[in-house]
Design a protein around this motif. Structure first.
Motif, PDB file in Angstrom:
ATOM      1  N   MET A  86       0.849  -0.902  -0.065  1.00  0.00           N
ATOM      2  CA  MET A  86       0.642   0.138  -0.092  1.00  0.00           C
ATOM      3  C   MET A  86       1.149   1.115  -0.066  1.00  0.00           C
ATOM      4  O   MET A  86       0.516   2.675  -0.803  1.00  0.00           O
ATOM      5  CB  MET A  86      -0.563  -0.280   1.035  1.00  0.00           C
ATOM      6  N   LYS A  87       1.615   1.598   0.617  1.00  0.00           N
ATOM      7  CA  LYS A  87       3.002   2.782   0.925  1.00  0.00           C
ATOM      8  C   LYS A  87       3.835   2.772  -0.314  1.00  0.00           C
ATOM      9  O   LYS A  87       3.305   4.146  -1.014  1.00  0.00           O
ATOM     10  CB  LYS A  87       3.562   2.101   1.958  1.00  0.00           C
ATOM     11  N   MET A  88       4.063   1.523  -0.748  1.00  0.00           N
ATOM     12  CA  MET A  88       5.035   1.517  -2.238  1.00  0.00           C
ATOM     13  C   MET A  88       3.522   1.880  -3.421  1.00  0.00           C
ATOM     14  O   MET A  88       4.201   2.554  -4.249  1.00  0.00           O
ATOM     15  CB  MET A  88       4.855   0.035  -2.912  1.00  0.00           C
ATOM     16  N   THR A  89       2.567   1.783  -3.471  1.00  0.00           N
ATOM     17  CA  THR A  89       1.422   2.483  -4.033  1.00  0.00           C
ATOM     18  C   THR A  89       1.291   3.515  -3.841  1.00  0.00           C
ATOM     19  O   THR A  89       1.090   4.459  -5.220  1.00  0.00           O
ATOM     20  CB  THR A  89       0.070   1.559  -3.944  1.00  0.00           C
ATOM     21  N   ILE A  90       0.998   4.241  -2.397  1.00  0.00           N
ATOM     22  CA  ILE A  90       1.042   5.501  -2.897  1.00  0.00           C
ATOM     23  C   ILE A  90       2.276   6.204  -3.038  1.00  0.00           C
ATOM     24  O   ILE A  90       2.455   7.702  -3.378  1.00  0.00           O
ATOM     25  CB  ILE A  90       0.705   5.349  -0.807  1.00  0.00           C
ATOM     26  N   ALA A  91       2.910   5.608  -2.559  1.00  0.00           N
ATOM     27  CA  ALA A  91       4.158   6.571  -2.998  1.00  0.00           C
ATOM     28  C   ALA A  91       4.353   6.831  -4.635  1.00  0.00           C
ATOM     29  O   ALA A  91       5.473   8.115  -5.511  1.00  0.00           O
ATOM     30  CB  ALA A  91       6.049   5.452  -2.527  1.00  0.00           C
ATOM     31  N   LYS A  92       4.758   4.878  -5.004  1.00  0.00           N
ATOM     32  CA  LYS A  92       4.335   5.909  -6.693  1.00  0.00           C
ATOM     33  C   LYS A  92       3.207   6.734  -6.970  1.00  0.00           C
ATOM     34  O   LYS A  92       3.727   7.132  -8.395  1.00  0.00           O
ATOM     35  CB  LYS A  92       3.406   4.323  -7.412  1.00  0.00           C
ATOM     36  N   SER A  93       2.019   6.472  -6.971  1.00  0.00           N
ATOM     37  CA  SER A  93       1.115   7.864  -6.804  1.00  0.00           C
ATOM     38  C   SER A  93       1.766   9.314  -6.794  1.00  0.00           C
ATOM     39  O   SER A  93       1.432  10.037  -7.853  1.00  0.00           O
ATOM     40  CB  SER A  93      -0.128   7.148  -6.284  1.00  0.00           C
ATOM     41  N   ILE A 139       4.753  10.323  -6.768  1.00  0.00           N
ATOM     42  CA  ILE A 139       5.520   9.904  -7.805  1.00  0.00           C
ATOM     43  C   ILE A 139       5.385  10.633  -9.214  1.00  0.00           C
ATOM     44  O   ILE A 139       5.657  11.409 -10.040  1.00  0.00           O
ATOM     45  CB  ILE A 139       6.776   8.785  -7.970  1.00  0.00           C
ATOM     46  N   ALA A 140       4.465   9.720  -9.308  1.00  0.00           N
ATOM     47  CA  ALA A 140       3.638  10.444 -10.329  1.00  0.00           C
ATOM     48  C   ALA A 140       2.882  11.675 -11.204  1.00  0.00           C
ATOM     49  O   ALA A 140       3.026  12.269 -11.723  1.00  0.00           O
ATOM     50  CB  ALA A 140       2.258   8.812 -11.193  1.00  0.00           C
ATOM     51  N   PHE A 141       2.134  11.803  -9.945  1.00  0.00           N
ATOM     52  CA  PHE A 141       1.802  12.840  -9.424  1.00  0.00           C
ATOM     53  C   PHE A 141       2.130  14.743 -10.156  1.00  0.00           C
ATOM     54  O   PHE A 141       2.220  15.578  -9.747  1.00  0.00           O
ATOM     55  CB  PHE A 141       0.823  12.977  -8.303  1.00  0.00           C
ATOM     56  N   SER A 142       3.719  14.475  -9.024  1.00  0.00           N
ATOM     57  CA  SER A 142       4.587  14.950  -8.990  1.00  0.00           C
ATOM     58  C   SER A 142       5.648  15.555 -10.125  1.00  0.00           C
ATOM     59  O   SER A 142       5.434  16.314 -11.033  1.00  0.00           O
ATOM     60  CB  SER A 142       5.488  14.970  -7.998  1.00  0.00           C
ATOM     61  N   ALA A 143       5.652  14.122 -11.050  1.00  0.00           N
ATOM     62  CA  ALA A 143       6.276  14.223 -12.522  1.00  0.00           C
ATOM     63  C   ALA A 143       5.377  15.102 -13.040  1.00  0.00           C
ATOM     64  O   ALA A 143       5.382  15.969 -14.041  1.00  0.00           O
ATOM     65  CB  ALA A 143       6.062  12.819 -12.501  1.00  0.00           C
ATOM     66  N   ILE A 144       3.992  14.665 -12.980  1.00  0.00           N
ATOM     67  CA  ILE A 144       3.238  15.442 -14.005  1.00  0.00           C
ATOM     68  C   ILE A 144       3.632  16.549 -13.676  1.00  0.00           C
ATOM     69  O   ILE A 144       2.737  17.514 -15.136  1.00  0.00           O
ATOM     70  CB  ILE A 144       1.626  15.033 -13.466  1.00  0.00           C
ATOM     71  N   GLY A 145       2.620  17.309 -12.529  1.00  0.00           N
ATOM     72  CA  GLY A 145       2.985  18.277 -11.872  1.00  0.00           C
ATOM     73  C   GLY A 145       4.644  19.424 -12.367  1.00  0.00           C
ATOM     74  O   GLY A 145       3.765  20.120 -13.009  1.00  0.00           O
ATOM     75  N   LEU A 146       5.642  18.582 -12.550  1.00  0.00           N
ATOM     76  CA  LEU A 146       6.813  19.455 -12.866  1.00  0.00           C
ATOM     77  C   LEU A 146       7.001  19.777 -14.443  1.00  0.00           C
ATOM     78  O   LEU A 146       6.652  20.611 -15.183  1.00  0.00           O
ATOM     79  CB  LEU A 146       7.896  18.066 -12.694  1.00  0.00           C
ATOM     80  N   ILE A 147       6.591  18.621 -15.199  1.00  0.00           N
ATOM     81  CA  ILE A 147       5.650  18.620 -16.703  1.00  0.00           C
ATOM     82  C   ILE A 147       5.268  19.378 -16.804  1.00  0.00           C
ATOM     83  O   ILE A 147       5.279  20.777 -18.579  1.00  0.00           O
ATOM     84  CB  ILE A 147       5.069  17.451 -17.345  1.00  0.00           C
ATOM     85  N   TYR A 148       3.746  19.573 -16.374  1.00  0.00           N
ATOM     86  CA  TYR A 148       3.038  21.172 -16.024  1.00  0.00           C
ATOM     87  C   TYR A 148       4.009  22.713 -16.053  1.00  0.00           C
ATOM     88  O   TYR A 148       3.947  23.279 -16.686  1.00  0.00           O
ATOM     89  CB  TYR A 148       1.461  20.811 -15.651  1.00  0.00           C
ATOM     90  N   VAL A 149       4.921  22.206 -15.058  1.00  0.00           N
ATOM     91  CA  VAL A 149       5.041  23.545 -14.983  1.00  0.00           C
ATOM     92  C   VAL A 149       5.909  24.109 -16.077  1.00  0.00           C
ATOM     93  O   VAL A 149       6.388  25.159 -16.329  1.00  0.00           O
ATOM     94  CB  VAL A 149       6.275  23.307 -13.437  1.00  0.00           C
ATOM     95  N   LEU A 150       7.586  22.788 -16.363  1.00  0.00           N
ATOM     96  CA  LEU A 150       7.764  23.412 -17.387  1.00  0.00           C
ATOM     97  C   LEU A 150       7.473  23.517 -19.129  1.00  0.00           C
ATOM     98  O   LEU A 150       7.864  24.366 -19.654  1.00  0.00           O
ATOM     99  CB  LEU A 150       8.925  22.711 -17.588  1.00  0.00           C
ATOM    100  N   ARG A 151       6.533  23.447 -19.378  1.00  0.00           N
ATOM    101  CA  ARG A 151       5.436  23.684 -20.288  1.00  0.00           C
ATOM    102  C   ARG A 151       5.170  24.645 -19.731  1.00  0.00           C
ATOM    103  O   ARG A 151       5.039  25.501 -21.443  1.00  0.00           O
ATOM    104  CB  ARG A 151       4.629  22.614 -21.330  1.00  0.00           C
ATOM    105  N   ARG A 152       4.825  25.365 -18.312  1.00  0.00           N
ATOM    106  CA  ARG A 152       3.975  26.450 -18.376  1.00  0.00           C
ATOM    107  C   ARG A 152       5.406  27.806 -19.312  1.00  0.00           C
ATOM    108  O   ARG A 152       5.549  28.520 -19.569  1.00  0.00           O
ATOM    109  CB  ARG A 152       3.315  26.906 -17.080  1.00  0.00           C
ATOM    110  N   SER A 153       6.314  27.484 -18.381  1.00  0.00           N
ATOM    111  CA  SER A 153       7.825  27.754 -18.576  1.00  0.00           C
ATOM    112  C   SER A 153       8.105  28.527 -19.615  1.00  0.00           C
ATOM    113  O   SER A 153       9.163  29.010 -20.415  1.00  0.00           O
ATOM    114  CB  SER A 153       8.278  27.716 -17.421  1.00  0.00           C
ATOM    115  N   HIS A 154       7.997  27.531 -20.628  1.00  0.00           N
ATOM    116  CA  HIS A 154       7.708  27.750 -22.492  1.00  0.00           C
ATOM    117  C   HIS A 154       7.002  28.616 -23.157  1.00  0.00           C
ATOM    118  O   HIS A 154       7.967  28.622 -23.833  1.00  0.00           O
ATOM    119  CB  HIS A 154       8.532  26.307 -23.135  1.00  0.00           C
TER     120      HIS A 154
END
Length: 412
Positions: free
Chosen positions: A388-395, A397-412
């Motif tokens: 369960m903890k691994m699943t939460i951690a993966k989730s 990480i996934a949301f963080s990655a999505i957020g980071l991609i979004y921020v990078l696209r906006r900055s360009h």
């Protein structure tokens, strides 16, 4: 027949002249006692005697066959007895790790026809169980006396039980355990200091493989065989017309001892031999209780004579009330708690021990199984928690990655 929930124990008291086989029910509480005359108490446990039979031990095959038939005839509906106790004359193999001798009468037995006979297997087969305890016919009652006295009076760590009959046996409990060691105690064969001018040449059983040749030993003086042979020699000296051989042959009918008066000198020799034995037990083992039983001890005048002679031999060496006062000696050197049933009770105590050890083993196995189940459940729970903890951690990480991609696209 019986109810399946009844705890039924089988007991065998194998003596030199007869076997006593008994079935007893272990009572769950004192409220179960209806007829006290059939009740035997060992410690805090109560037994109701249900069936009993005495079988001659003249022929091994016939004796064991009749024992087996007795137990099979009264076999419980469930097909087995809950525990079996076998207390037999010796010497007998008591070490279960020595398969070649365990449960067998050893080759040094004076009863030639019983040598190498397996007394355990046919009994267990008839009783439908392997749950049993085996002891000598003197160690078993010694153990019963120890258990009973510890649970009903001042606790002790040692008991000596002496039976005086066809032979003389000594059972010992020392430091809370029956004594085995090399084999088991054979105290009936220790040497004694005979009475002055005693010219008895020893009993006939001593001629083959007996310590000291059976001369001036406890058994060589005070067993029923020795006493009748001494009496035969005394009478032969009085009647020169009879040959010694003829008189001794007649003397083997040992019932003649019952007709002797208490004043007969033969009892002086018997009491002296047994007093010597008591002194040896006192000085060597410092036993806290000496119990005397067996057919010869039905001559009750022997008790006081043995106590008195024990005190004389000790010669004031021990300054303890058990051997310096009349009341102390009376309590210290005594008869069995169960009188003539001491041997039978010893066998029952073995059956009870076998049953209780089996039940304790079951409880431990259940506890181990429960612990394993608990451990497995904990392990599974731990694995689920990690997943369960691994699943939460993966989730995350996934949301963080999505957020980071979004921020990078906006900055360009």
């Amino acid at each position: 027949m019986s109810n399946d929930d009844e705890i039924l124990l089988a007991a065998v008291e194998g003596g030199g002249t007869s076997f006593v086989v008994t079935i007893a029910r272990l009572l769950s509480s004192s409220s179960d006692i209806k007829d006290s005359s059939s009740i035997i108490q060992i410690g805090k446990s109560n037994f109701q005697l249900q069936q009993s039979q005495t079988i001659s031990s003249e022929s091994p095959d016939d004796t064991l066959s009749q024992c087996a038939t007795f137990f099979q005839t009264h076999l419980p509906k469930k097909g087995y007895y809950d525990g079996v106790g076998i207390a037999t004359f010796g010497p007998v193999g008591l070490d279960p790790t020595k398969k070649e001798t365990y449960g067998r009468i050893l080759p040094s037995s004076p009863k030639k026809e019983w040598r190498n006979v397996d007394v355990v297997s046919p009994i267990l087969k008839a009783c439908g169980t392997s749950t049993h305890k085996l002891e000598t016919d003197v160690n078993a009652p010694a153990w019963a006396e120890y258990v009973h006295r510890n649970k009903n009076s001042t606790p002790i760590s040692s008991v000596a039980y002496v039976t005086v009959g066809t032979g003389v046996g000594v059972g010992l409990v020392v430091n809370h355990k029956p004594v085995h060691g090399l084999m088991h105690p054979e105290g009936g064969h220790i040497a004694i200091s005979p009475l002055e001018d005693d010219g008895f040449a020893g009993y006939s059983w001593g001629t083959e493989r007996s310590p000291y040749g059976g001369i001036n030993t406890v058994e060589g003086v005070t067993s029923s065989v020795a006493l009748t042979e001494r009496l035969a020699h005394m009478r032969q000296q009085q009647d020169k017309d009879k040959t010694t051989t003829t008189v001794i042959a007649n003397a083997q009918e040992r019932d003649m001892l019952k007709d002797l008066p208490d004043t007969h000198p033969i009892w002086d020799h018997a009491s002296n031999a047994l007093a010597n034995l008591c002194v040896t037990l006192i000085l060597l083992l410092s036993v806290e209780q000496i119990v005397l039983g067996g057919g010869i001890m039905n001559r009750t005048i022997l008790y006081d004579r043995i106590r008195s002679q024990t005190q004389n031999i000790l010669n004031g060496y021990l300054d303890v009330s058990q051997v310096t006062t009349e009341n102390g000696l009376k309590d210290y050197i005594s008869c069995s708690c169960w009188g003539e049933k001491g041997g039978l009770v010893g066998a029952l105590s073995l059956a009870l021990d076998a049953y209780e050890e089996k039940e304790e083993k079951k409880k431990k196995e259940k506890h181990v199984a429960f612990s394993k189940d608990c451990d497995m459940e904990k392990e599974e729970s731990y694995k689920r928690d990690i997943e369960m903890k691994m699943t939460i951690a993966k989730s995350i990480i996934a949301f963080s990655a999505i957020g980071l991609i979004y921020v990078l696209r906006r900055s360009h």
